[in-house]
Design an enzyme around this catalytic site. Sequence first.
Site, PDB file in Angstrom:
ATOM      1  N   GLU A   1      -0.920  -3.925  -2.068  1.00  0.00           N
ATOM      2  CA  GLU A   1       0.311  -3.097  -2.153  1.00  0.00           C
ATOM      3  C   GLU A   1       1.385  -3.572  -1.859  1.00  0.00           C
ATOM      4  O   GLU A   1       2.197  -4.085  -0.934  1.00  0.00           O
ATOM      5  CB  GLU A   1      -0.497  -2.074  -0.951  1.00  0.00           C
ATOM      6  CG  GLU A   1       0.264  -1.216  -0.226  1.00  0.00           C
ATOM      7  CD  GLU A   1      -0.466  -0.147   0.958  1.00  0.00           C
ATOM      8  OE1 GLU A   1      -0.222   0.668   0.522  1.00  0.00           O
ATOM      9  OE2 GLU A   1      -1.183  -0.738   1.062  1.00  0.00           O
ATOM     10  N   ILE A   2       2.556  -2.963  -2.699  1.00  0.00           N
ATOM     11  CA  ILE A   2       4.350  -3.431  -2.035  1.00  0.00           C
ATOM     12  C   ILE A   2       4.582  -2.281  -1.946  1.00  0.00           C
ATOM     13  O   ILE A   2       4.259  -0.935  -2.611  1.00  0.00           O
ATOM     14  CB  ILE A   2       4.728  -3.152  -3.930  1.00  0.00           C
ATOM     15  CG1 ILE A   2       4.085  -5.205  -4.074  1.00  0.00           C
ATOM     16  CG2 ILE A   2       6.367  -3.289  -3.769  1.00  0.00           C
ATOM     17  CD1 ILE A   2       4.649  -5.737  -5.496  1.00  0.00           C
TER      18      ILE A   2
END
Length: 734
Positions: free
Chosen positions: A488-489
């Site tokens: 998850e960025i």
Amino acid sequence: MAKEKKDKKTPFTLEKGKDGVAILTFDLPDESVNKLSSWIMTDLQDKMKLIQEDSSLKGIVFISGKPDNFIVGADIDELSSFSSAKEAEELIDKAHNMLNDLEASKMPVVAAIHGPALGGGLEVALACHYRICSRHKKTSLGLPEVQLGLLPAAGGTQRLPRLIGLQAALDMILTGKNIRPKQALKMGLVDEVVFELDLLTAARTAVLKLAAGKLKPQRPAQKSAYQLATDFNTFFKPKKLIDFALESNPLGRHVVFDQASKMVLKKTAGLYPAPAKILETIKIGLENGMKEGLAAEKKAFAELVMSDVSYQLRNIFFATTSLKKETWNITDNVKPKKLNLIGILGGGFMGAGIATVLASKGYYSRIRDIDPVQIGKAYRYAHDFLYKGVKRKYMQKSEYERKIGSITASTDYTGFKKADLVIEAVFEDIDLKHKVIKETEAVVSKNCIFASNTSSIPITDLAKASKRPENFIGMHFFSPVEKMPLLEIIITKKTSPETTATCVELGRAMGKQVIVVNDGTGFYTSRILGPYAREAAFLLMDGVRMEVIDKAAKQLGFPVGPITLLDEVGIDVVYKVGPVMHKAFGERFAPVPAMERLINDKRYGRKNKRGFYNYQAKKKVPDESVYKLFPEIKLREYPKQKIQDRLLYSFMNEAAMCFEDKILFSVRDGDIGAIFGLGFPPLTGGPFRHMDTLKVENVVKKLEGLEKEFGLRFKPAQILIEMSQKGDTFYPQK
């Protein structure tokens, strides 16, 4: 060689050699990979008939014209276009006719495999008379259809057991696992393994030998009892004796199928129909013959491809495929940075895992940890993972040494000046993180990207300690890093496009499903996990036994229950995150009363082998002493449906709120994040697709009922209320 003029309408090219060997090359135009579809199968069948009418030819080599793949499977778009089971059966009839003709060819046909041979690609190879594959690391063989809720339907359920044996075939088909070249040779899936440059020559040689009767393929699964009994080097090993006893007679096969059925039921909870259909189809074929087996295969495939489960699993496939193609602000002027060295702050479980995966993918990293003992543990962690490749013989020791050597470490910031990206993986404490941000920026170059692996603290708050917020980003890995598929960025309003593009490309290179989300407390995954985990704790306080809660969740399709998940994530981690979420979202995230007692009792979960479950014994069992910490709990029977509703709707409601708050860029990302990061049941397609299936108005009614019974934490998201009033859905409906 005389080269036939290539028809623009056909992906097949024929070259006839003076030695009488025909080289049939499959190269699908305008596609990076070869895949099978209805028209291609018809074209291949026609091509094979023409070849066999040529009396000057002795045999055929079937090979791919792609540089790095053989055939990756069927065209999933075509499968999803069917409006009836009859259409699916018509496709399978074509596949069966084509491969039956191929198998019946009087000319020997040799499959020359380089790169992935998956699904229909492997089934084509199985119908050939001899298989040779390259020993290249990109080469793999498998039948992954079960992962799409399907079964191999081009003869795979029938030819594979006859080739490699029942147990090995069940293992491949039920798991969808890929087989590497050396293992494929050992199990008889291929007949030879050669270097890529020698592949065509070896295939041509095999054709000529087969045609002259000088080469007879060894088929372990087809050996007679006498042949096996005289093979003293292999047969008189306990495993060989057991395998022979189980597979050589109907009673033995019944035992194998019975055990496989029990395993399937345990793994799927009866929620996924494909594994049971696979067992049934293989059994029919072995007991009643190939013809009936193929008929059963066709019927089962048609039923499965039209099922809701396969529909949702294919939706996940399409979602992950489109996710990989997104460029994230990459333009002619904004491209990902080249990463020569990646710094890692913290050599703990997470930092060691990140370094290990980076090394496995060819990246250089440098770990900084103030504790030399922790650095030693990080090296051991990397060694244990990477050396498995040597033990399993798919990695040379020299390659292992190169990869383990790509990880360096120190107790200070020596070497960080050369880092292009630094990933911070220290404790979840904002003051500590601010401290290391300032220290790191003092030594790295001004262009270095700084990524925090925080699981809950807003990236904007962390970036306040940075002098270069445009280079600041969140990279939320999941533990254990080498196993968990999601990254998850998290981007802030100041994060630059180049920074985002660089981290997205790195995540993909690490083999992750990458979603990009906007900044906010808990981002997406930690935020939706919160209500789900809290509701499990509330259920426990309501007197529901922990194993009952977990079982109810698994019966929904979660891979593990929420109580087990708390142990895996770390009770201490969840406890630290709780106040952060409570401060951001108010009473909806109020801490569960009395849970502090677990921390005071030093119950942190699996990490210290003290949690809700007892990890000291060989088999994980509930730790009954937990209940002593909560004398107010009165254990009682509780309806399974109510347990499932409380868990499921708390999860989905928070996902909707994240979309409403614009944390998510799309509901597709929300479904991928929930499935690959937190194990939301894949058969539902994800929380947003599941709400569409249930109908949003029904979701709102259920939440309103739960709110009336349990309070504010179940209040429906405003977006759900508005969608319910308008009759809207998250995804366009057909």
